[in-house]
Design a protein around this motif. Structure first.
Motif, PDB file in Angstrom:
ATOM      1  N   ARG A 296       0.837  -1.195   0.000  1.00 12.69           N
ATOM      2  CA  ARG A 296       0.000   0.000   0.000  1.00 12.69           C
ATOM      3  C   ARG A 296       0.872   1.245   0.000  1.00 12.69           C
ATOM      4  O   ARG A 296       1.929   1.281   0.630  1.00 12.69           O
ATOM      5  CB  ARG A 296      -0.883   0.022   1.257  1.00 12.69           C
ATOM      6  CG  ARG A 296      -1.779   1.250   1.357  1.00 12.69           C
ATOM      7  CD  ARG A 296      -2.444   1.364   2.712  1.00 12.69           C
ATOM      8  NE  ARG A 296      -1.495   1.565   3.804  1.00 12.69           N
ATOM      9  CZ  ARG A 296      -0.889   2.714   4.075  1.00 12.69           C
ATOM     10  NH1 ARG A 296      -1.093   3.787   3.336  1.00 12.69           N
ATOM     11  NH2 ARG A 296      -0.039   2.807   5.087  1.00 12.69           N
ATOM     12  N   VAL A 297       0.407   2.253  -0.732  1.00 13.76           N
ATOM     13  CA  VAL A 297       0.944   3.607  -0.637  1.00 13.76           C
ATOM     14  C   VAL A 297      -0.239   4.528  -0.381  1.00 13.76           C
ATOM     15  O   VAL A 297      -1.389   4.161  -0.609  1.00 13.76           O
ATOM     16  CB  VAL A 297       1.723   4.039  -1.902  1.00 13.76           C
ATOM     17  CG1 VAL A 297       3.032   3.274  -2.007  1.00 13.76           C
ATOM     18  CG2 VAL A 297       0.898   3.874  -3.151  1.00 13.76           C
ATOM     19  N   SER A 298       0.052   5.729   0.086  1.00 12.77           N
ATOM     20  CA  SER A 298      -1.021   6.629   0.509  1.00 12.77           C
ATOM     21  C   SER A 298      -1.684   7.401  -0.619  1.00 12.77           C
ATOM     22  O   SER A 298      -2.843   7.770  -0.515  1.00 12.77           O
ATOM     23  CB  SER A 298      -0.490   7.618   1.552  1.00 12.77           C
ATOM     24  OG  SER A 298      -0.059   6.906   2.690  1.00 12.77           O
ATOM     25  N   THR A 299      -0.950   7.684  -1.692  1.00 15.50           N
ATOM     26  CA  THR A 299      -1.504   8.508  -2.769  1.00 15.50           C
ATOM     27  C   THR A 299      -1.323   7.845  -4.122  1.00 15.50           C
ATOM     28  O   THR A 299      -0.473   6.971  -4.292  1.00 15.50           O
ATOM     29  CB  THR A 299      -0.837   9.901  -2.820  1.00 15.50           C
ATOM     30  OG1 THR A 299       0.522   9.738  -3.216  1.00 15.50           O
ATOM     31  CG2 THR A 299      -0.915  10.617  -1.476  1.00 15.50           C
ATOM     32  N   GLN A 300      -2.096   8.302  -5.085  1.00 14.53           N
ATOM     33  CA  GLN A 300      -2.027   7.768  -6.443  1.00 14.53           C
ATOM     34  C   GLN A 300      -0.668   8.026  -7.087  1.00 14.53           C
ATOM     35  O   GLN A 300      -0.223   7.266  -7.939  1.00 14.53           O
ATOM     36  CB  GLN A 300      -3.135   8.375  -7.318  1.00 14.53           C
ATOM     37  CG  GLN A 300      -4.533   7.971  -6.900  1.00 14.53           C
ATOM     38  CD  GLN A 300      -4.775   6.483  -7.053  1.00 14.53           C
ATOM     39  OE1 GLN A 300      -4.310   5.865  -7.990  1.00 14.53           O
ATOM     40  NE2 GLN A 300      -5.501   5.903  -6.107  1.00 14.53           N
ATOM     41  N   LYS A 301       0.012   9.087  -6.683  1.00 16.99           N
ATOM     42  CA  LYS A 301       1.291   9.457  -7.293  1.00 16.99           C
ATOM     43  C   LYS A 301       2.456   8.607  -6.781  1.00 16.99           C
ATOM     44  O   LYS A 301       3.500   8.550  -7.407  1.00 16.99           O
ATOM     45  CB  LYS A 301       1.589  10.930  -7.024  1.00 16.99           C
ATOM     46  CG  LYS A 301       0.639  11.871  -7.732  1.00 16.99           C
ATOM     47  CD  LYS A 301       0.962  13.316  -7.422  1.00 16.99           C
ATOM     48  CE  LYS A 301      -0.017  14.250  -8.100  1.00 16.99           C
ATOM     49  NZ  LYS A 301       0.236  15.643  -7.784  1.00 16.99           N
ATOM     50  N   GLN A 302       2.283   7.962  -5.645  1.00 15.99           N
ATOM     51  CA  GLN A 302       3.371   7.178  -5.076  1.00 15.99           C
ATOM     52  C   GLN A 302       3.531   5.845  -5.805  1.00 15.99           C
ATOM     53  O   GLN A 302       2.614   5.346  -6.427  1.00 15.99           O
ATOM     54  CB  GLN A 302       3.130   6.943  -3.582  1.00 15.99           C
ATOM     55  CG  GLN A 302       3.285   8.222  -2.773  1.00 15.99           C
ATOM     56  CD  GLN A 302       2.962   7.992  -1.313  1.00 15.99           C
ATOM     57  OE1 GLN A 302       1.918   7.457  -0.985  1.00 15.99           O
ATOM     58  NE2 GLN A 302       3.866   8.408  -0.448  1.00 15.99           N
TER      59      GLN A 302
ATOM     60  N   GLN B 247      -2.666  -4.943  -4.159  1.00 17.82           N
ATOM     61  CA  GLN B 247      -2.070  -3.606  -4.168  1.00 17.82           C
ATOM     62  C   GLN B 247      -3.150  -2.572  -3.883  1.00 17.82           C
ATOM     63  O   GLN B 247      -4.262  -2.675  -4.400  1.00 17.82           O
ATOM     64  CB  GLN B 247      -1.480  -3.292  -5.531  1.00 17.82           C
ATOM     65  CG  GLN B 247      -0.413  -4.246  -5.970  1.00 17.82           C
ATOM     66  CD  GLN B 247       0.122  -3.900  -7.347  1.00 17.82           C
ATOM     67  OE1 GLN B 247       0.070  -2.760  -7.783  1.00 17.82           O
ATOM     68  NE2 GLN B 247       0.639  -4.901  -8.046  1.00 17.82           N
ATOM     69  N   GLU B 248      -2.786  -1.553  -3.099  1.00 16.09           N
ATOM     70  CA  GLU B 248      -3.772  -0.519  -2.774  1.00 16.09           C
ATOM     71  C   GLU B 248      -3.096   0.840  -2.710  1.00 16.09           C
ATOM     72  O   GLU B 248      -1.963   0.963  -2.264  1.00 16.09           O
ATOM     73  CB  GLU B 248      -4.445  -0.842  -1.436  1.00 16.09           C
ATOM     74  CG  GLU B 248      -5.584   0.078  -1.082  1.00 16.09           C
ATOM     75  CD  GLU B 248      -6.531  -0.556  -0.088  1.00 16.09           C
ATOM     76  OE1 GLU B 248      -7.740  -0.447  -0.322  1.00 16.09           O
ATOM     77  OE2 GLU B 248      -6.075  -1.155   0.900  1.00 16.09           O
ATOM     78  N   LYS B 249      -3.826   1.843  -3.162  1.00 16.47           N
ATOM     79  CA  LYS B 249      -3.389   3.231  -3.039  1.00 16.47           C
ATOM     80  C   LYS B 249      -4.455   3.960  -2.232  1.00 16.47           C
ATOM     81  O   LYS B 249      -5.466   4.411  -2.760  1.00 16.47           O
ATOM     82  CB  LYS B 249      -3.190   3.861  -4.414  1.00 16.47           C
ATOM     83  CG  LYS B 249      -2.011   3.245  -5.165  1.00 16.47           C
ATOM     84  CD  LYS B 249      -1.614   4.029  -6.387  1.00 16.47           C
ATOM     85  CE  LYS B 249      -0.359   3.414  -7.008  1.00 16.47           C
ATOM     86  NZ  LYS B 249       0.216   4.255  -8.039  1.00 16.47           N
ATOM     87  N   ALA B 250      -4.207   4.027  -0.918  1.00 19.17           N
ATOM     88  CA  ALA B 250      -5.157   4.641   0.011  1.00 19.17           C
ATOM     89  C   ALA B 250      -4.409   5.007   1.283  1.00 19.17           C
ATOM     90  O   ALA B 250      -3.438   4.350   1.658  1.00 19.17           O
ATOM     91  CB  ALA B 250      -6.289   3.671   0.330  1.00 19.17           C
ATOM     92  N   SER B 251      -4.878   6.019   1.962  1.00 21.43           N
ATOM     93  CA  SER B 251      -4.254   6.454   3.199  1.00 21.43           C
ATOM     94  C   SER B 251      -4.339   5.364   4.264  1.00 21.43           C
ATOM     95  O   SER B 251      -5.374   4.715   4.424  1.00 21.43           O
ATOM     96  CB  SER B 251      -4.946   7.719   3.716  1.00 21.43           C
ATOM     97  OG  SER B 251      -4.472   8.027   5.017  1.00 21.43           O
TER      98      SER B 251
ATOM     99  N   ARG C 289     -10.441   0.458   3.983  1.00 22.99           N
ATOM    100  CA  ARG C 289      -9.702   0.339   2.733  1.00 22.99           C
ATOM    101  C   ARG C 289     -10.223  -0.886   1.980  1.00 22.99           C
ATOM    102  O   ARG C 289     -10.098  -2.005   2.460  1.00 22.99           O
ATOM    103  CB  ARG C 289      -8.209   0.214   3.004  1.00 22.99           C
ATOM    104  CG  ARG C 289      -7.621   1.541   3.476  1.00 22.99           C
ATOM    105  CD  ARG C 289      -6.172   1.422   3.819  1.00 22.99           C
ATOM    106  NE  ARG C 289      -6.074   1.101   5.231  1.00 22.99           N
ATOM    107  CZ  ARG C 289      -5.075   0.425   5.769  1.00 22.99           C
ATOM    108  NH1 ARG C 289      -4.086  -0.012   5.035  1.00 22.99           N
ATOM    109  NH2 ARG C 289      -5.053   0.182   7.057  1.00 22.99           N
ATOM    110  N   PRO C 290     -10.814  -0.683   0.800  1.00 28.11           N
ATOM    111  CA  PRO C 290     -11.461  -1.783   0.077  1.00 28.11           C
ATOM    112  C   PRO C 290     -10.549  -2.972  -0.209  1.00 28.11           C
ATOM    113  O   PRO C 290     -10.964  -4.128  -0.048  1.00 28.11           O
ATOM    114  CB  PRO C 290     -11.924  -1.144  -1.232  1.00 28.11           C
ATOM    115  CG  PRO C 290     -11.935   0.318  -0.989  1.00 28.11           C
ATOM    116  CD  PRO C 290     -10.951   0.593   0.099  1.00 28.11           C
TER     117      PRO C 290
END
Length: 184
Positions: A7-13, A32-36, A42-43
């Motif tokens: 997981r990363v917090s933002t779409q840009k990471q 894989q997830e892009k969410a805070s 978190r889905p």
């Protein structure tokens, strides 16, 4: 089965470092997830939890990928323990099947939460300092001319999104300014 979650917090990471590390470990399935990490809903993480079965092992890059508060992390660790699901955090070399491993999870999760709280405190202090020195915080207001255009286009029946696209501003800005009085 060995399940990986990154997981990363933002779409840009970028997820590449985490993905490479988990692939080297030897996982069977990767999510894989892009969410805070502060978000408790978190889905993809929810999907992972639903997928995990007894004797499966969840592998993550580091403990902060699981959550940013002690409560979040401990709730998940407790669930894993109760359901005989293994858990490995590669960066910290954590194993929750031992008392020391469980204690270390609490300690590391506490430090992760403290890091977030200190960061938020610094942001608040910076904003207060800027305001005290007369600096404007936030976006600059739009011109009265743009407000007039917004109002005119609204009267003509254009949608907020159409107006936003036409003026190259956000839809929220159109909504905010469509009902205010024009300053003279």
């Amino acid at each position: 089965m060995i399940i990986g979650y990154i997981r990363v917090s933002t779409q840009k990471q970028n997820l590449e470092v985490q993905q490479d590390t988990l692939n080297k470990y030897g996982i069977d399935k990767l999510y894989q997830e892009k969410a805070s990490g502060r978000n408790t809903n978190r889905p993809i993480l929810n999907e992972v939890i639903d997928y995990l079965r007894t004797n499966d092992i969840l592998v993550i890059y580091d403990l902060s990928r699981l959550g940013r508060t002690v409560h979040q992390v401990m709730k998940l660790i407790e669930y894993f323990s109760q359901n005989s699901i293994g858990f490995i955090s590669l960066k910290e070399n954590l194993d929750i099947t031992t008392p020391i491993g469980r204690a270390m999870v609490i300690i590391i999760a506490s430090f992760n939460q403290m890091q977030v709280e200190i960061q938020n405190e610094k942001i608040r202090e910076g904003i207060e300092n800027a305001k005290a020195h007369g600096k404007h915080i936030g976006r600059k207001p739009i011109s009265n001319d743009k407000v007039k255009i917004i109002k005119a286009l609204k009267k003509e029946g254009y949608t907020n999104q159409e107006i936003a696209n036409h003026l190259n501003i956000s839809k929220r800005t159109v909504i905010n300014y469509s009902s205010i009085e024009i300053l003279k």
